[in-house]
Motif scaffolding. Structure first.
Motif, PDB file in Angstrom:
ATOM      1  N   LYS A 136      10.915 -81.425 -26.289  1.00  0.00           N
ATOM      2  CA  LYS A 136      10.423 -80.933 -27.920  1.00  0.00           C
ATOM      3  C   LYS A 136       9.455 -79.760 -26.786  1.00  0.00           C
ATOM      4  O   LYS A 136       8.540 -78.802 -26.746  1.00  0.00           O
ATOM      5  CB  LYS A 136      10.365 -81.187 -28.542  1.00  0.00           C
ATOM      6  CG  LYS A 136      11.661 -81.232 -29.588  1.00  0.00           C
ATOM      7  CD  LYS A 136      11.487 -81.636 -30.820  1.00  0.00           C
ATOM      8  CE  LYS A 136      13.008 -81.543 -31.360  1.00  0.00           C
ATOM      9  NZ  LYS A 136      13.476 -82.126 -32.481  1.00  0.00           N
ATOM     10  N   LYS A 137       8.109 -81.256 -26.449  1.00  0.00           N
ATOM     11  CA  LYS A 137       6.649 -80.301 -25.512  1.00  0.00           C
ATOM     12  C   LYS A 137       7.054 -80.795 -23.757  1.00  0.00           C
ATOM     13  O   LYS A 137       6.192 -80.490 -23.163  1.00  0.00           O
ATOM     14  CB  LYS A 137       6.574 -81.977 -25.915  1.00  0.00           C
ATOM     15  CG  LYS A 137       5.595 -82.057 -27.686  1.00  0.00           C
ATOM     16  CD  LYS A 137       4.881 -83.183 -28.095  1.00  0.00           C
ATOM     17  CE  LYS A 137       5.166 -83.250 -29.253  1.00  0.00           C
ATOM     18  NZ  LYS A 137       3.368 -84.569 -29.683  1.00  0.00           N
ATOM     19  N   PHE A 138       8.205 -80.674 -23.476  1.00  0.00           N
ATOM     20  CA  PHE A 138       8.531 -80.237 -21.907  1.00  0.00           C
ATOM     21  C   PHE A 138       7.480 -78.303 -21.650  1.00  0.00           C
ATOM     22  O   PHE A 138       7.728 -77.705 -22.561  1.00  0.00           O
ATOM     23  CB  PHE A 138       9.527 -80.147 -21.771  1.00  0.00           C
ATOM     24  CG  PHE A 138       9.969 -80.602 -20.029  1.00  0.00           C
ATOM     25  CD1 PHE A 138       9.843 -81.566 -19.395  1.00  0.00           C
ATOM     26  CD2 PHE A 138      10.014 -79.694 -18.908  1.00  0.00           C
ATOM     27  CE1 PHE A 138      10.040 -81.523 -18.632  1.00  0.00           C
ATOM     28  CE2 PHE A 138      10.270 -79.895 -18.098  1.00  0.00           C
ATOM     29  CZ  PHE A 138      10.282 -80.671 -18.119  1.00  0.00           C
ATOM     30  N   PRO A 139       6.782 -78.849 -20.907  1.00  0.00           N
ATOM     31  CA  PRO A 139       5.747 -77.699 -20.582  1.00  0.00           C
ATOM     32  C   PRO A 139       7.144 -76.280 -19.356  1.00  0.00           C
ATOM     33  O   PRO A 139       7.670 -76.580 -18.933  1.00  0.00           O
ATOM     34  CB  PRO A 139       5.249 -77.964 -18.929  1.00  0.00           C
ATOM     35  CG  PRO A 139       4.990 -79.577 -18.934  1.00  0.00           C
ATOM     36  CD  PRO A 139       6.690 -79.897 -19.934  1.00  0.00           C
ATOM     37  N   ALA A 140       6.813 -75.517 -20.174  1.00  0.00           N
ATOM     38  CA  ALA A 140       7.608 -74.774 -20.200  1.00  0.00           C
ATOM     39  C   ALA A 140       7.536 -73.582 -18.880  1.00  0.00           C
ATOM     40  O   ALA A 140       8.510 -73.385 -18.542  1.00  0.00           O
ATOM     41  CB  ALA A 140       7.903 -72.916 -22.098  1.00  0.00           C
ATOM     42  N   LYS A 141       6.208 -73.585 -18.198  1.00  0.00           N
ATOM     43  CA  LYS A 141       6.222 -73.296 -17.405  1.00  0.00           C
ATOM     44  C   LYS A 141       7.137 -73.573 -16.320  1.00  0.00           C
ATOM     45  O   LYS A 141       7.587 -73.184 -14.814  1.00  0.00           O
ATOM     46  CB  LYS A 141       4.716 -73.236 -16.710  1.00  0.00           C
ATOM     47  CG  LYS A 141       3.913 -74.514 -16.549  1.00  0.00           C
ATOM     48  CD  LYS A 141       2.679 -75.224 -16.215  1.00  0.00           C
ATOM     49  CE  LYS A 141       2.150 -76.002 -15.773  1.00  0.00           C
ATOM     50  NZ  LYS A 141       0.780 -76.821 -15.408  1.00  0.00           N
ATOM     51  N   TYR A 142       7.341 -75.349 -16.507  1.00  0.00           N
ATOM     52  CA  TYR A 142       8.448 -75.704 -15.515  1.00  0.00           C
ATOM     53  C   TYR A 142       9.484 -74.891 -14.639  1.00  0.00           C
ATOM     54  O   TYR A 142      10.296 -74.579 -14.635  1.00  0.00           O
ATOM     55  CB  TYR A 142       8.223 -77.269 -15.680  1.00  0.00           C
ATOM     56  CG  TYR A 142       7.196 -77.591 -15.231  1.00  0.00           C
ATOM     57  CD1 TYR A 142       6.553 -77.559 -14.633  1.00  0.00           C
ATOM     58  CD2 TYR A 142       7.206 -78.981 -15.958  1.00  0.00           C
ATOM     59  CE1 TYR A 142       5.213 -78.355 -14.432  1.00  0.00           C
ATOM     60  CE2 TYR A 142       6.081 -79.694 -15.599  1.00  0.00           C
ATOM     61  CZ  TYR A 142       5.022 -79.147 -14.424  1.00  0.00           C
ATOM     62  OH  TYR A 142       3.902 -79.680 -14.957  1.00  0.00           O
ATOM     63  N   ASP A 143      10.217 -74.435 -16.809  1.00  0.00           N
ATOM     64  CA  ASP A 143      11.523 -74.195 -16.793  1.00  0.00           C
ATOM     65  C   ASP A 143      11.351 -72.623 -17.262  1.00  0.00           C
ATOM     66  O   ASP A 143      12.955 -73.095 -18.108  1.00  0.00           O
ATOM     67  CB  ASP A 143      12.577 -75.362 -17.014  1.00  0.00           C
ATOM     68  CG  ASP A 143      11.721 -76.199 -18.716  1.00  0.00           C
ATOM     69  OD1 ASP A 143      11.044 -75.944 -18.990  1.00  0.00           O
ATOM     70  OD2 ASP A 143      13.078 -76.652 -19.001  1.00  0.00           O
TER      71      ASP A 143
END
Length: 226
Positions: free
Chosen positions: A200-207
């Protein structure tokens, strides 16, 4: 070739046939195809390279070899080529029995090492225990550790080629399939809850926010256990 499913239409980047830009870039995929099914190495796709109508040919793509082979003149012809494996309907069929065994210690080691030569052992090893263990504490622990290292170590496919969005997407798709087929409550495992919290906190810039949406999907599925 075994085709387990065909991607749905999707409404946002990263859903169904709407592969995210980051995944296409990572896998080296052309925007002239609509990807129906694939695992990053091989794909089945609608081929719009030289077609501008509504019913394009269907092409098999081998990314590693760079081969593209037309397998059907259009989508309807492609569907007629598909056959059903009746063994999957057998009451004696046990999902996961065909998966290759890897020792736990080896899987734990390569999940941390993340070298290019470890890709198959990582994916096959995790799926084996995900579909055969009665207690999934070990499985969710490995997945949680992998995601934590991914976030803290940063996304560097050149330094850690298998700590990639491709591999993490494979793990999460396999996890979703596993928990649905086995009806496992991921929320019953502290390690499973940690996996969801990290996603849920995964960096959106990665994917482009794909992992956050997968976490929401899992959470909605398991609301029935609450």
């Amino acid at each position: 070739m075994c085709i387990d499913y065909i991607n749905g239409i999707g409404t946002r980047s990263g859903e169904g046939i709407l592969l995210s830009t980051s995944l296409k870039r990572e896998w080296g995929l052309s925007n002239k195809f609509v990807y129906l099914y694939g695992d990053g190495h091989t794909w089945v796709a609608l081929d719009y390279r030289r077609y501008k109508g509504d019913n394009p040919p269907v092409t098999y793509i081998d990314v590693e070899r760079g081969d593209k082979t037309v397998i059907a003149k259009d989508f309807e012809a492609f569907l007629k080529l598909l056959t059903f494996d009746e063994s999957l309907q057998s009451s004696e069929y046990e999902y996961g029995r065909e998966l290759e065994y890897f020792p736990r210690e080896e899987v734990e080691h390569i999940m941390v090492r993340c070298k290019d030569t470890d890709a198959y052992a990582m994916s096959a090893g995790m799926m084996y225990y995900g579909f055969t263990d009665d207690d999934l504490t070990w499985y969710f622990t490995q997945l949680d550790t992998y995601i934590k290292a991914f976030i803290e170590g940063g996304y560097d496919i050149y330094k850690k080629p298998n700590r990639s969005i491709n591999m993490l997407d494979f793990f999460m798709n396999g996890t979703i399939t596993m928990i649905k087929k086995r009806n496992v409550n991921i929320l019953a495992y502290p390690e499973g809850r940690s996996v969801l919290a990290r996603l849920k906190k995964f960096p959106a810039k990665y994917d482009d926010g794909m992992m956050q949406r997968k976490a929401d999907k899992i959470q909605r599925y398991y609301e029935k256990f609450v």
